[in-house]
Write an enzyme that holds these catalytic residues in place. Structure first.
Site, PDB file in Angstrom:
ATOM      1  NE  ARG A  73       2.884  47.785  46.833  1.00  0.00           N
ATOM      2  CZ  ARG A  73       2.951  47.469  45.544  1.00  0.00           C
ATOM      3  NH1 ARG A  73       3.845  46.608  45.127  1.00  0.00           N
ATOM      4  NH2 ARG A  73       2.129  47.994  44.667  1.00  0.00           N
ATOM      5  CG  HIS A 117      14.703  48.324  34.789  1.00  0.00           C
ATOM      6  ND1 HIS A 117      13.345  48.275  35.061  1.00  0.00           N
ATOM      7  CD2 HIS A 117      14.937  49.538  34.225  1.00  0.00           C
ATOM      8  CE1 HIS A 117      12.787  49.421  34.688  1.00  0.00           C
ATOM      9  NE2 HIS A 117      13.728  50.196  34.170  1.00  0.00           N
ATOM     10  CG  LEU A 152      11.396  51.199  41.249  1.00  0.00           C
ATOM     11  CD1 LEU A 152      10.853  49.775  41.351  1.00  0.00           C
ATOM     12  CD2 LEU A 152      10.309  52.166  40.797  1.00  0.00           C
ATOM     13  CG  ASP A 153      13.838  49.435  38.469  1.00  0.00           C
ATOM     14  OD1 ASP A 153      13.827  48.213  38.683  1.00  0.00           O
ATOM     15  OD2 ASP A 153      12.888  50.039  37.938  1.00  0.00           O
ATOM     16  CD  GLN A 181      22.241  42.817  22.989  1.00  0.00           C
ATOM     17  OE1 GLN A 181      23.304  42.760  23.579  1.00  0.00           O
ATOM     18  NE2 GLN A 181      22.055  42.261  21.806  1.00  0.00           N
TER      19      GLN A 181
END
Ligand code: GAR
Length: 229
Positions: A73, A117, A152-153, A181
């Site tokens: 990664r 997200h 993450l997020d 949206q």
């Protein structure tokens, strides 16, 4: 309003993995003069992404970097970092980039890296947020644009938009309404950034808009509500 000193359009790189409807919303806003940016490159980790086709059609530089060509990664992220940095971007936008990025990439672009997200974060980070909102029996669902950090997020939130969950909704119908949206709030957040009005206050894990600290949700966008600043 604080403008970028050189008043040239803000240099933006967009990363995506699929359809690219949010890229299209950005390009449409640029086309109609609502967004003072220049998209320097569109990069996908999936060579077959429809989003890359959209970029080509718009005459933009499109780059495919297949994550499957990398064993680690970090190696993918390091190569991606070099490709993005070569464009000298002032802002990097993850517009449907469906891959977790390691600190190799995230730390390098901290403060100029934003993500979209499809949930009202901190609810439902990660996968299948629409189904999770339905399963939880929530009455509302939505989307968030946030600065990216190593969680993450989890980075400081810039703006959220919510939609009601209707009795007949399934994950697809809900995703469609949420996406409408997304097409509003992502260009809006990019405009604020390009106009020099948005900053990440990392220490407080919050965002400043025009020097004022936003609530932890970020700005709450309501369709048909008061016009956003
Ligand atoms: C969007 O719904 C975006 O919120 C989501 O991917 C979709 C991309 O749509 N992103 C994530 O789930 C990131 N965790 P698009 O390719 O049509 O813009």
């Amino acid at each position: 309003m604080i403008k970028h000193a050189d008043a040239a359009p803000c240099r933006v790189v967009v990363l995506l993995s699929g359809e690219g409807s949010n890229l299209q919303a950005i390009l449409d806003a640029v086309e109609t003069g609502q967004l003072p940016i220049q998209v320097n490159a569109v990069i996908s980790n999936r060579p077959e992404s429809k989003g890359l086709e959209r970029a080509r059609r718009a005459g933009l530089r499109d780059i495919a970097l297949d994550h499957q060509d990398f064993e680690r990664r970090e190696d993918f992220d390091s190569q991606l970092k070099a490709i993005v940095e070569a464009e000298s971007p002032q802002l990097v936008v993850l517009a449907g980039f469906l891959r977790i990025l390691t600190p190799v990439f995230v730390d390098h672009f901290a403060g100029r890296l934003i993500n979209l997200h499809p949930s009202l974060l901190p609810k439902y980070p990660g996968l299948h947020p629409h189904q999770q909102a339905l399963d939880a029996g929530d009455s509302n669902h939505g989307c968030t644009v946030h600065f990216v950090d190593e969680v993450l997020d989890g980075g400081p939130r810039i703006i959220q938009a919510s939609v009601p969950i209707l009795p007949a909704d399934n994950a697809d119908t809900l995703a469609t309404r949420v996406r409408n949206q997304e097409h509003l709030i992502l260009p809006l957040a990019i405009r604020w950034y390009a106009e020099g009005r948005l900053k990440m206050a990392r220490q407080q894990h919050r965002v400043l808009l025009d020097g004022e600290m936003l609530p932890s949700t970020g700005f709450c966008y309501k369709e048909g509500g008061t016009s956003p600043p």
